[in-house]
Write a protein that holds these residues in place. Sequence first.
Motif, PDB file in Angstrom:
ATOM      1  N   THR A  32       0.830  -1.207   0.000  1.00  0.00           N
ATOM      2  CA  THR A  32       0.000   0.000   0.000  1.00  0.00           C
ATOM      3  C   THR A  32       0.858   1.247   0.000  1.00  0.00           C
ATOM      4  OG1 THR A  32      -0.143  -0.003   2.414  1.00  0.00           O
ATOM      5  CG2 THR A  32      -1.915  -1.106   1.198  1.00  0.00           C
ATOM      6  N   MET A  33       2.115   1.083   0.390  1.00  0.00           N
ATOM      7  CA  MET A  33       3.050   2.199   0.384  1.00  0.00           C
ATOM      8  C   MET A  33       4.430   1.653   0.035  1.00  0.00           C
ATOM      9  SD  MET A  33       3.911   4.935   3.409  1.00  0.00           S
ATOM     10  CE  MET A  33       5.367   4.207   4.157  1.00  0.00           C
ATOM     11  N   ARG A  34       4.949   2.081  -1.095  1.00  0.00           N
ATOM     12  CA  ARG A  34       6.288   1.671  -1.516  1.00  0.00           C
ATOM     13  C   ARG A  34       7.322   2.315  -0.598  1.00  0.00           C
ATOM     14  NH1 ARG A  34       6.168  -2.700  -4.725  1.00  0.00           N
ATOM     15  NH2 ARG A  34       4.455  -2.521  -6.177  1.00  0.00           N
ATOM     16  N   PRO A  35       8.545   1.793  -0.570  1.00  0.00           N
ATOM     17  CA  PRO A  35       9.566   2.360   0.304  1.00  0.00           C
ATOM     18  C   PRO A  35       9.745   3.866   0.112  1.00  0.00           C
ATOM     19  CG  PRO A  35      10.339   0.295  -0.589  1.00  0.00           C
ATOM     20  CD  PRO A  35       9.048   0.620  -1.301  1.00  0.00           C
ATOM     21  N   THR A  36       9.776   4.566   1.248  1.00  0.00           N
ATOM     22  CA  THR A  36       9.984   6.006   1.245  1.00  0.00           C
ATOM     23  C   THR A  36      10.866   6.371   2.428  1.00  0.00           C
ATOM     24  OG1 THR A  36       8.932   8.185   1.330  1.00  0.00           O
ATOM     25  CG2 THR A  36       7.836   6.425   2.537  1.00  0.00           C
ATOM     26  N   ASP A  37      11.652   7.403   2.278  1.00  0.00           N
ATOM     27  CA  ASP A  37      12.472   7.875   3.385  1.00  0.00           C
ATOM     28  C   ASP A  37      11.948   9.197   3.921  1.00  0.00           C
ATOM     29  OD1 ASP A  37      13.195   9.467   1.266  1.00  0.00           O
ATOM     30  OD2 ASP A  37      15.349   9.278   1.577  1.00  0.00           O
ATOM     31  N   GLY A  38      10.720   9.501   3.614  1.00  0.00           N
ATOM     32  CA  GLY A  38      10.109  10.761   4.022  1.00  0.00           C
ATOM     33  C   GLY A  38       9.771  10.845   5.495  1.00  0.00           C
ATOM     34  N   THR A  39       9.863   9.738   6.210  1.00  0.00           N
ATOM     35  CA  THR A  39       9.515   9.755   7.628  1.00  0.00           C
ATOM     36  C   THR A  39      10.658  10.246   8.498  1.00  0.00           C
ATOM     37  OG1 THR A  39      10.201   7.467   7.944  1.00  0.00           O
ATOM     38  CG2 THR A  39       7.886   7.849   7.377  1.00  0.00           C
ATOM     39  N   GLY A  40      11.881  10.262   7.952  1.00  0.00           N
ATOM     40  CA  GLY A  40      13.030  10.712   8.706  1.00  0.00           C
ATOM     41  C   GLY A  40      13.655   9.651   9.588  1.00  0.00           C
ATOM     42  N   ARG A  41      13.141   8.424   9.538  1.00  0.00           N
ATOM     43  CA  ARG A  41      13.683   7.337  10.366  1.00  0.00           C
ATOM     44  C   ARG A  41      13.994   6.129   9.505  1.00  0.00           C
ATOM     45  NH1 ARG A  41      10.268   6.259  15.543  1.00  0.00           N
ATOM     46  NH2 ARG A  41      12.172   5.107  15.988  1.00  0.00           N
ATOM     47  N   GLY A  42      14.831   6.294   8.521  1.00  0.00           N
ATOM     48  CA  GLY A  42      15.150   5.206   7.599  1.00  0.00           C
ATOM     49  C   GLY A  42      14.076   5.072   6.533  1.00  0.00           C
ATOM     50  N   TRP A  43      14.057   3.935   5.892  1.00  0.00           N
ATOM     51  CA  TRP A  43      13.101   3.655   4.830  1.00  0.00           C
ATOM     52  C   TRP A  43      11.933   2.854   5.399  1.00  0.00           C
ATOM     53  CZ3 TRP A  43      13.426   5.292  -0.245  1.00  0.00           C
ATOM     54  CH2 TRP A  43      14.603   5.974  -0.568  1.00  0.00           C
ATOM     55  N   VAL A  44      10.710   3.210   5.006  1.00  0.00           N
ATOM     56  CA  VAL A  44       9.506   2.569   5.512  1.00  0.00           C
ATOM     57  C   VAL A  44       8.605   2.186   4.344  1.00  0.00           C
ATOM     58  CG1 VAL A  44       7.439   2.913   6.933  1.00  0.00           C
ATOM     59  CG2 VAL A  44       9.604   3.920   7.637  1.00  0.00           C
ATOM     60  N   ALA A  45       7.952   1.023   4.475  1.00  0.00           N
ATOM     61  CA  ALA A  45       6.963   0.584   3.481  1.00  0.00           C
ATOM     62  C   ALA A  45       5.844  -0.142   4.222  1.00  0.00           C
ATOM     63  CB  ALA A  45       7.607  -0.339   2.455  1.00  0.00           C
ATOM     64  N   ARG A  46       4.674  -0.236   3.584  1.00  0.00           N
ATOM     65  CA  ARG A  46       3.535  -0.902   4.208  1.00  0.00           C
ATOM     66  C   ARG A  46       2.818  -1.806   3.218  1.00  0.00           C
ATOM     67  NH1 ARG A  46       3.237   4.263   6.652  1.00  0.00           N
ATOM     68  NH2 ARG A  46       3.605   4.113   8.872  1.00  0.00           N
ATOM     69  N   ALA A  47       2.144  -2.817   3.787  1.00  0.00           N
ATOM     70  CA  ALA A  47       1.331  -3.747   2.999  1.00  0.00           C
ATOM     71  C   ALA A  47       0.129  -4.163   3.841  1.00  0.00           C
ATOM     72  CB  ALA A  47       2.149  -4.974   2.608  1.00  0.00           C
ATOM     73  N   VAL A  48      -0.901  -4.648   3.178  1.00  0.00           N
ATOM     74  CA  VAL A  48      -2.098  -5.176   3.844  1.00  0.00           C
ATOM     75  C   VAL A  48      -2.418  -6.537   3.258  1.00  0.00           C
ATOM     76  CG1 VAL A  48      -3.062  -2.903   4.361  1.00  0.00           C
ATOM     77  CG2 VAL A  48      -3.686  -4.047   2.226  1.00  0.00           C
ATOM     78  N   PRO A  49      -3.147  -7.354   4.005  1.00  0.00           N
ATOM     79  CA  PRO A  49      -3.550  -8.649   3.459  1.00  0.00           C
ATOM     80  C   PRO A  49      -4.359  -8.456   2.175  1.00  0.00           C
ATOM     81  CG  PRO A  49      -4.007  -8.549   5.807  1.00  0.00           C
ATOM     82  CD  PRO A  49      -3.619  -7.169   5.373  1.00  0.00           C
ATOM     83  N   ALA A  50      -4.137  -9.329   1.203  1.00  0.00           N
ATOM     84  CA  ALA A  50      -4.904  -9.268  -0.045  1.00  0.00           C
ATOM     85  C   ALA A  50      -6.350  -9.632   0.256  1.00  0.00           C
ATOM     86  CB  ALA A  50      -4.317 -10.226  -1.072  1.00  0.00           C
ATOM     87  N   ARG A  51      -7.258  -9.074  -0.485  1.00  0.00           N
ATOM     88  CA  ARG A  51      -8.676  -9.413  -0.304  1.00  0.00           C
ATOM     89  C   ARG A  51      -8.896 -10.875  -0.618  1.00  0.00           C
ATOM     90  NH1 ARG A  51     -12.928  -4.912  -1.828  1.00  0.00           N
ATOM     91  NH2 ARG A  51     -11.981  -3.206  -0.715  1.00  0.00           N
TER      92      ARG A  51
END
Length: 68
Positions: A32-51
Amino acid sequence: MSDVVYMVRGGTRAVCQRELDRICQLLGAVPTMRPTDGTGRGWVARAVPARTTKAPTADERGRGPSVG
């Protein structure tokens, strides 16, 4: 939005992407969110269970679901 969210944090974009891919493969999740470094604490990404909900199927007479 799903009640369950998987988060990956890594020191580099490559590490974060690799682990995001791994979670998606192992748990059947979708990003749901590709890797980004916009949080200021390293790289972060997110996923959710598939429907897993399937559309209604035809009944024994071959008729699809009715709409009221």
